[in-house]
Each structure stands twice: as C-alpha cells, then as structure tokens.
Design an enzyme around this catalytic site. Structure first.
Site, short mmCIF file in Angstrom:
data_model
loop_
_atom_site.label_atom_id
_atom_site.label_comp_id
_atom_site.label_asym_id
_atom_site.label_seq_id
_atom_site.Cartn_x
_atom_site.Cartn_y
_atom_site.Cartn_z
N ARG A 143 0.80 -1.23 0.00
CA ARG A 143 0.00 0.00 0.00
C ARG A 143 0.84 1.28 0.00
O ARG A 143 0.30 2.37 -0.13
CB ARG A 143 -0.97 -0.01 1.20
CG ARG A 143 -2.16 -0.94 0.98
CD ARG A 143 -3.10 -0.93 2.16
NE ARG A 143 -2.62 -1.78 3.24
CZ ARG A 143 -3.05 -1.71 4.50
NH1 ARG A 143 -3.96 -0.80 4.84
NH2 ARG A 143 -2.58 -2.53 5.42
N GLN A 172 13.54 -13.93 5.48
CA GLN A 172 12.29 -14.69 5.33
C GLN A 172 11.97 -14.66 3.83
O GLN A 172 11.52 -13.64 3.31
CB GLN A 172 11.17 -14.01 6.15
CG GLN A 172 9.85 -14.73 6.09
CD GLN A 172 8.71 -13.86 6.61
OE1 GLN A 172 8.78 -12.62 6.60
NE2 GLN A 172 7.62 -14.51 7.02
N ASP A 202 7.43 -1.48 10.83
CA ASP A 202 6.56 -0.44 10.29
C ASP A 202 5.79 0.28 11.40
O ASP A 202 4.83 0.99 11.13
CB ASP A 202 5.60 -1.00 9.23
CG ASP A 202 4.50 -1.87 9.80
OD1 ASP A 202 4.60 -2.28 10.98
OD2 ASP A 202 3.52 -2.14 9.07
N LYS A 204 31.30 22.64 3.80
CA LYS A 204 31.30 21.18 3.63
C LYS A 204 32.67 20.62 3.94
O LYS A 204 33.66 21.16 3.45
CB LYS A 204 30.92 20.82 2.19
CG LYS A 204 30.81 19.33 1.97
CD LYS A 204 31.28 18.87 0.60
CE LYS A 204 32.79 18.84 0.51
NZ LYS A 204 33.29 18.15 -0.70
N TYR A 245 31.53 29.80 -0.23
CA TYR A 245 31.56 28.34 -0.21
C TYR A 245 32.92 27.90 0.33
O TYR A 245 33.96 28.19 -0.26
CB TYR A 245 31.36 27.74 -1.61
CG TYR A 245 31.61 26.26 -1.61
CD1 TYR A 245 30.80 25.40 -0.87
CD2 TYR A 245 32.67 25.70 -2.32
CE1 TYR A 245 31.05 24.03 -0.82
CE2 TYR A 245 32.92 24.33 -2.28
CZ TYR A 245 32.10 23.51 -1.52
OH TYR A 245 32.35 22.16 -1.47
N SER A 278 41.29 41.46 -2.32
CA SER A 278 39.98 41.06 -2.79
C SER A 278 40.00 40.89 -4.30
O SER A 278 40.75 41.54 -5.00
CB SER A 278 38.91 42.06 -2.35
OG SER A 278 39.27 43.32 -2.76
C1 UD1 Z 1 -0.41 -6.32 12.03
C2 UD1 Z 1 -1.14 -7.16 13.07
C3 UD1 Z 1 -2.36 -6.39 13.57
C4 UD1 Z 1 -1.94 -5.07 14.12
C5 UD1 Z 1 -1.10 -4.28 13.13
C6 UD1 Z 1 -0.49 -3.09 13.81
C7 UD1 Z 1 -0.76 -9.52 12.49
C8 UD1 Z 1 -1.31 -10.73 11.87
N1 UD1 Z 1 -1.54 -8.44 12.48
O1 UD1 Z 1 -1.27 -6.16 10.91
O2 UD1 Z 1 -3.04 -7.15 14.57
O3 UD1 Z 1 -3.08 -4.33 14.53
O4 UD1 Z 1 -0.02 -5.06 12.60
O5 UD1 Z 1 0.19 -2.25 12.92
O6 UD1 Z 1 0.37 -9.55 12.99
N2 UD1 Z 1 6.04 -8.89 8.18
C9 UD1 Z 1 7.09 -9.74 7.94
N3 UD1 Z 1 6.83 -10.95 7.35
C10 UD1 Z 1 5.58 -11.34 7.01
C11 UD1 Z 1 4.52 -10.45 7.27
C12 UD1 Z 1 4.79 -9.23 7.86
O7 UD1 Z 1 8.24 -9.42 8.23
O8 UD1 Z 1 5.46 -12.48 6.51
C13 UD1 Z 1 6.34 -7.57 8.80
C14 UD1 Z 1 5.99 -6.40 7.91
O9 UD1 Z 1 7.11 -6.01 7.14
C15 UD1 Z 1 5.61 -5.33 8.92
C16 UD1 Z 1 5.08 -6.11 10.10
O10 UD1 Z 1 5.55 -7.43 9.95
O11 UD1 Z 1 6.73 -4.58 9.33
C17 UD1 Z 1 3.55 -6.12 10.16
O12 UD1 Z 1 3.02 -6.69 8.99
P1 UD1 Z 1 1.78 -6.09 8.22
O13 UD1 Z 1 1.51 -6.94 7.05
O14 UD1 Z 1 1.94 -4.64 8.02
O15 UD1 Z 1 0.62 -6.37 9.31
P2 UD1 Z 1 -0.77 -5.60 9.47
O16 UD1 Z 1 -1.72 -6.11 8.49
O17 UD1 Z 1 -0.54 -4.15 9.55
CA CA Z 2 1.24 -2.87 9.24
#
Ligand code: UD1
Ligand code: CA
Length: 450
Positions: A15, A75, A105, A333, A348, A405
C-alpha cells in the site's frame, strides 16, 4: 532481566505504492527501521534480530548501519508475522530471558513503553501492547477482560461485534524466548488471509493454562505505517515529539512548528534555534550556540558560542569550533573552522582547514573540484581573506597572510605575505562620458521599437 529483540521487516508494503521496501521509508531523516531499533536499544538487548525479506539486501545494509552487531535473517516468502518470528528461532535458540517483537513499520514506540511491557511479564506469560484507537480501521482487535487478554482477532476475521471494539493491537509482544518459539511453531494459517498470524499466540498460551495480558500506551506510539498518508502522519508525530523534547531539554525554539529534527539530532541546553531550521542526520549543536532562521544542517558539529545563519547550509564534515560565525548564504562542507573564524557572507568553504580567528571575506570560494578530483585548501590562523577571493585547491595560505579582494589564488601564500592576483586597474579620464554620448546617439538613430 535479559532481553532480545526481533524486528519484523520483511514485508513489501504494497500500500506504500513504492519500489523501496516499506521499512526504509524515512521519518526524521532515518529509515523507520532505525526508529524501531532505537526504541529497542534502550533496553540494552543481548541480541537484535531483524527479519528481512523484500529488498533484503538494502534492509540488511540499513540494519547494520544502525547496529553493526544486529543479526539479519531472511524470510524468503512472507507468509505472515508468526512465520516471520519463526525465522529468528535458530538465532535465538540459546537466548535467555524475554524476546520483544517489534514491527519495523511501527516506528514511534517509546522505550518507556517497552519497559512497562517487561515489567508486566511478572504478571503474564504473554504481554501484548494495545492502544485505544480513535479510528480502529483495519487493526487487529484485542478481546480483553480488564488487563487479561482473551484473544486477538484480525480485522479480516472479526465479527461485526468484534470490529466494534476500539482496543487495538500494536503488534508489539513480550514473551519468554523459549515459550515464544514454541507457541509460534503451533500457529496455523486457517484464517481469512491464509497467513500465519503472530496474533494467535495469546489464545494458544491461554490454552496451555498460561495468562496473556495487555499493556496500553497512547495511540501516537503505535501508528502502523501502511500508506504514504500514514508516513506523513508519523513524520508529524515524530517532529512534535522531538520539538517537545528539545523544549524540555532547555533549548529555545522561536517557532517550534517550523523546525524539523532528525532521529539523532543532539541540541545542547540554552542553544537557540530560529524559525525554519532543518536538521538532517548527524548533527550536534552544543550548549549556547545559535542557529538563526532558514538554515539546513547535516552531518555537522557546532560548538559553544558559535552562530550560524540565517540562510546558511552546513553539510557533512562541517566542524565549527567555539565562537565561529557563519553568516547568510554560506555553505560549509567537509571543513574545519577553528575558534573564532568568521565567514560572514555568500561563501563556499569546502574541503578546507581554517585556522583560528581567520576572517573570510564575502564571496570567497574554495575551488575544491577540478572536474575529476577534490582538493584541500589550508588557511592558517589570523588570516584575512579579501572579499571575492577564489582559492584554487590544493593551496595553502600561511598564518597572518592577506589576500587582496578579487584575487584568484593558485599558488601557496607564505605566512604574513600579501597576495595580489588580479589585473592592475587602469583609469581613463573622461572616457565614460564619451562612451555614454555615443551609445545614446546610436539609440536615438534607431527606428522606434527596436
Ligand atoms: C499487524 C497485526 C495487527 C496489528 C497491526 C499493527 C498480524 C497478523 N496483524 O497487521 O493485529 O493491529 O499489525 O500495525 O500480525 N512482516 C514480515 N513478514 C511477514 C509479514 C509481515 O516481516 O510475513 C512484517 C511487515 O514487514 C511489517 C510487520 O511485519 O513490518 C507487520 O506486517 P503487516 O503486514 O503490516 O501487518 P498488518 O496487516 O498491519
Ligand atoms: Ca502494518
């Protein structure tokens, strides 16, 4: 109590509509991944494991740039947050104590909140961080009874009644390491998204007769970034927090809402920051220094008593000693300005050393680049560089010297010498008047409009 961190950062962030992995989008001049790592760092973790996936190479580089001891695991397929946590198991097999799982995130979580979760572990086997959402949107919902957590329901799987709950899941959990990996191994993917949800673990723990609990923090800390709009919101929240902290620390901000901080900005007590000042990464401003309006600073150090701006730019490697003055429309710089140096206007100074008490006249340029290589300019102490001097590097100006100058200095200037490197002036009496008369006559002879 020892603790390790697992930071989930494998997702693409569909998104965000971006080629850049989501966790590398910046807030306060640093990838959001660094913000999560910084919050966790305050707990002095034994180990920090970052789970990378989409853009793993770039994410690994960013993780190591923040903490060279970080461990990164890839992963390969993003099958869900529980699957992501499971990837860290081999790296934490012998880890003692708790694991705190952070989402890359969710950059605004504060260290104090993580400490409160650690403390709550005395009461619960699984501790989840929740928040009351003004607009719960698509967050997972926490089904609770007081502090005790019954289960987490993902939005996609929630009934209408569960969706009406406004207590939401931040994603942060704190669990004993062994228990975490044993619970995660039990998580299935029979849900609306077909993913392995980390959010299943409180219910799985309860089924083992263990308790799960909730720690609640302000919503501002748990903003999950999924869109550019949320990224902008997080930037605003980060800036609001950084401004409030600076004010609390005894920094004067004349117009706080117009000052932008980076994650690692350090500003000492009694410093004064004018309006519209932007801090990039790596800036330290010592106590009592003043940064006037409309300055951009990045990778630089400003010492006590120095004053900068208005309208100045300090770039990486700018080192200003005590009582240095850098004035308007000046760029510095990779240059060291010793105590009391003055660069007042329109200059500069790049790849240079300037000795104490030297005065650099308006319009001076260190010509540091020959089109292929960069060269250094060395200016001694107590030097007077005349206005509009071009210093063609590599070049050295000795202590106590003066440049006339308008000079183009291509050869070293000995200490205490005057260097004049410009054409000698010739005055032609009466010539201006004669020239103007001639030009006016030409204009008068032309047809109108030409
Ligand atoms: C997730 C939570 C939700 C919560 C929300 C808060 C789950 C199932 N849901 O949803 O309950 O309210 O965060 O922001 O956990 N990621 C991985 N590997 C994967 C999937 C995700 O590393 O296989 C990482 C993503 O990069 C991200 C974080 O996990 O940093 C969360 O994943 P995301 O898909 O954003 O979860 P949400 O749907 O936001
Ligand atoms: Ca998220």
């Amino acid at each position: 109590m020892s603790v390790s961190l697992v930071i989930l950062a494998a997702g693409m962030g569909t998104r965000m509509n971006s080629d850049l992995p989501k966790v590398l989008h910046q807030i306060g001049g640093s990838p959001m991944l660094h913000h999560a790592m910084q919050a966790g760092r305050a707990l002095d973790p034994d180990r920090t494991v970052v789970v990378a996936g989409y853009g793993a190479k770039a994410v690994t580089k960013a993780a190591l740039a923040f903490d060279e001891d970080a461990l990164v695991v890839v992963q390969a397929e993003q099958l869900g947050t529980a699957h992501a946590v499971a990837q860290a198991a081999p790296l934490l097999a012998d880890a003692a104590g708790d694991v705190i799982v952070l989402y890359g995130d969710t950059p605004l979580v504060r260290a104090e909140t993580l400490e409160a979760m650690q403390a709550a572990r005395a009461r619960h086997a699984v501790v989840v961080l929740g928040f009351h959402a003004a607009d719960p949107g698509r967050y997972g919902r926490l089904i609770t009874n007081g502090e005790s957590l019954h289960k987490i329901v993902e939005y996609k799987d929630a009934s209408a009644e569960e969706r009406a709950v406004t207590l939401c899941n931040s994603g942060v959990v704190c669990v004993d390491a062994r228990l975490l990996f044993s619970l995660v191994a039990e998580v299935g993917n029979a849900n609306a998204a077909g993913e392995y949800y980390l959010t299943d673990i409180p219910e799985l723990a309860r089924k083992r007769g263990l308790s799960a609990g909730v720690v609640i923090c302000p919503e501002a800390e748990t903003l999950g970034i999924n869109t550019r709009a949320q990224l902008a919101q997080a930037e605003a929240a980060f800036q609001a927090r950084a401004r409030a902290e600076a004010l609390d620390n005894g920094v004067t901000l004349t117009a706080p809402d117009t000052v932008f901080f980076a994650l690692d900005t350090v500003v000492g007590r009694d410093a004064i920051i004018g309006p519209n000042v932007i801090f990039g990464p790596g800036v330290t401003i010592e106590s009592g220094a003043e940064i006037k309006g409309f300055c951009h600073l990045e990778g630089c150090h400003v010492s006590r008593g120095a004053s900068v701006g208005p309208f100045a730019r300090l770039r990486p490697g700018a080192e200003l000693a005590e009582d240095v003055h850098v004035g308007n429309f000046v760029e510095i710089k990779n240059a060291i300005l010793d105590e009391g140096v003055k660069v007042g206007h329109l200059s500069y100074i790049g790849d240079a050393d300037v000795g104490e008490q030297t005065n650099i006249g308006a319009g001076t340029v260190t010509c540091n680049y020959d089109g292929v290589m960069k060269h250094r300019t060395r200016i001694g102490k107590n030097v007077f560089i005349g206005s509009d001097t071009m210093l063609v590097a590599p070049v050295t100006v000795g202590d106590g010297a003066l440049t006339a100058s308008g000079s183009v200095i291509t050869q070293d200037v000995p200490a205490e010498a005057i260097a004049v490197a410009r054409a000698r002036q010739i005055n032609k009496p009466g010539l201006a008047t004669r020239l103007f008369e001639k030009l006016r006559a030409i204009k008068a002879a032309k047809p109108k409009g030409q």
